[in-house]
Enzyme design. Structure first.
Site, PDB file in Angstrom:
ATOM      1  N   ASP A  21       0.828  -1.206   0.000  1.00  0.00           N
ATOM      2  CA  ASP A  21       0.000   0.000   0.000  1.00  0.00           C
ATOM      3  C   ASP A  21       0.868   1.264   0.000  1.00  0.00           C
ATOM      4  OD1 ASP A  21      -2.342   1.425  -0.002  1.00  0.00           O
ATOM      5  OD2 ASP A  21      -2.745   1.187   2.140  1.00  0.00           O
ATOM      6  N   ASN A  69     -11.037  -2.583  -5.254  1.00  0.00           N
ATOM      7  CA  ASN A  69     -10.272  -1.681  -6.134  1.00  0.00           C
ATOM      8  C   ASN A  69     -10.946  -1.467  -7.503  1.00  0.00           C
ATOM      9  OD1 ASN A  69      -7.028  -2.790  -4.892  1.00  0.00           O
ATOM     10  ND2 ASN A  69      -8.192  -0.976  -4.323  1.00  0.00           N
TER      11      ASN A  69
END
Ligand code: IPE
Ligand code: IPE
Ligand code: MG
Length: 246
Positions: A21, A69
């Site tokens: 991330d 996502n």
């Protein structure tokens, strides 16, 4: 002594999973578009894969794209899928040279056909490699995975293929995408966020969690070694007392 020498080879995590991330924030900090962050993130992927292979970690699972996502701007999703295809093309050599097998978990049918095809090709080409298994979580969500397990098991019960009493932890494990992987020992998340974001909920039941503020594109070999060393200094009790362990 350098970090690598400090690693205890007898106490290696069998399975490391990483929530990669911070690509977007990395790019923003440098004044670049988010896509540049994703691109730079591939360097961190290569370093991580290489250092795992070098130290002897057998299983590495990388969270590359979540079911959630898909809700990102269309252009970003497109960029990520393109990057997946180009990375697979580029990295096949590294995988072959290092005897690494590639696998993928997630709703792979949702991937664009080009990405799915490329992925299947690399999975096939590396299928006899056996030094290490690299698993990419793509269009992966743990709740989706568990739901599909529940559905498939219910169908088997309905069809009287199994009895409800036969459903145990092993049986559930055998129906997961990760049926041929051991439980996660060490879960790493970069970028300072301290959450799981729907990743491997069943598989991390007893994983050691390691959070670092480093943004994924900046993550390097030493950072992974640091995480492994930190893991090796923990006492994993699995419900027992410290005295029982020692
Ligand atoms: C991780 O970086 C890559 C993916 C989730 C695909 P992000 O894109 O989430 O980066 P941040 O969190 O916005 O910084
Ligand atoms: C998790 O990162 C998914 C991947 C790393 C692929 P996100 O950046 O999407 O997670 P949230 O939404 O901030 O929790
Ligand atoms: Mg993020």
């Amino acid at each position: 002594m350098n970090l690598k020498e400090k690693i205890n080879k007898q106490k290696l995590p069998q399975h490391i999973a990483i929530i990669m991330d911070g690509n977007g924030r990395w790019a923003k900090k440098q004044g670049f578009l988010r896509a540049v962050g994703h691109e730079k993130g591939t360097v961190a992927v290569r370093e991580t894969v290489e250092i795992c292979a070098e130290t002897g970690v057998k299983n590495l699972t990388l969270f590359a794209f979540s079911t959630e996502n898909w809700n990102r701007p269309k252009l970003e999703v497109k960029t990520l899928m393109k990057l997946l295809v180009s990375s697979l093309k580029k990295e096949i050599k590294t995988l072959m040279d290092n005897n690494i097998q590639l696998k993928a978990i997630g709703c792979l049918d949702n991937l664009p056909s080009k990405a799915k095809k490329e992925l299947e090709e690399v999975i096939e080409k590396t299928s006899n490699n056996n030094l290490m298994t690299l698993t990419l979580a793509l269009s992966y969500g743990s709740r989706e995975e568990l739901l599909s397990v529940i559905k498939r098991i219910s169908e088997k019960v309905s069809a009287q293929e199994i009895e409800t009493s036969e459903i145990n932890e092993d049986f559930v494990q055998q129906h997961l995408y990760t049926h041929d992987l051991p439980d996660v020992d060490l879960l790493i998340r970069t970028s300072g966020e301290r959450r799981i974001s729907n990743f491997l909920l069943w598989q991390i039941a007893y994983a050691e969690l390691y959070f670092t503020d480093i943004l994924w594109p900046d993550f390097r070999k030493e950072d992974l070694l640091e995480a492994i060393l930190n893991y090796q200094n923990r006492e994993r009790r699995f419900g027992k007392t410290s005295e029982q362990i020692n």
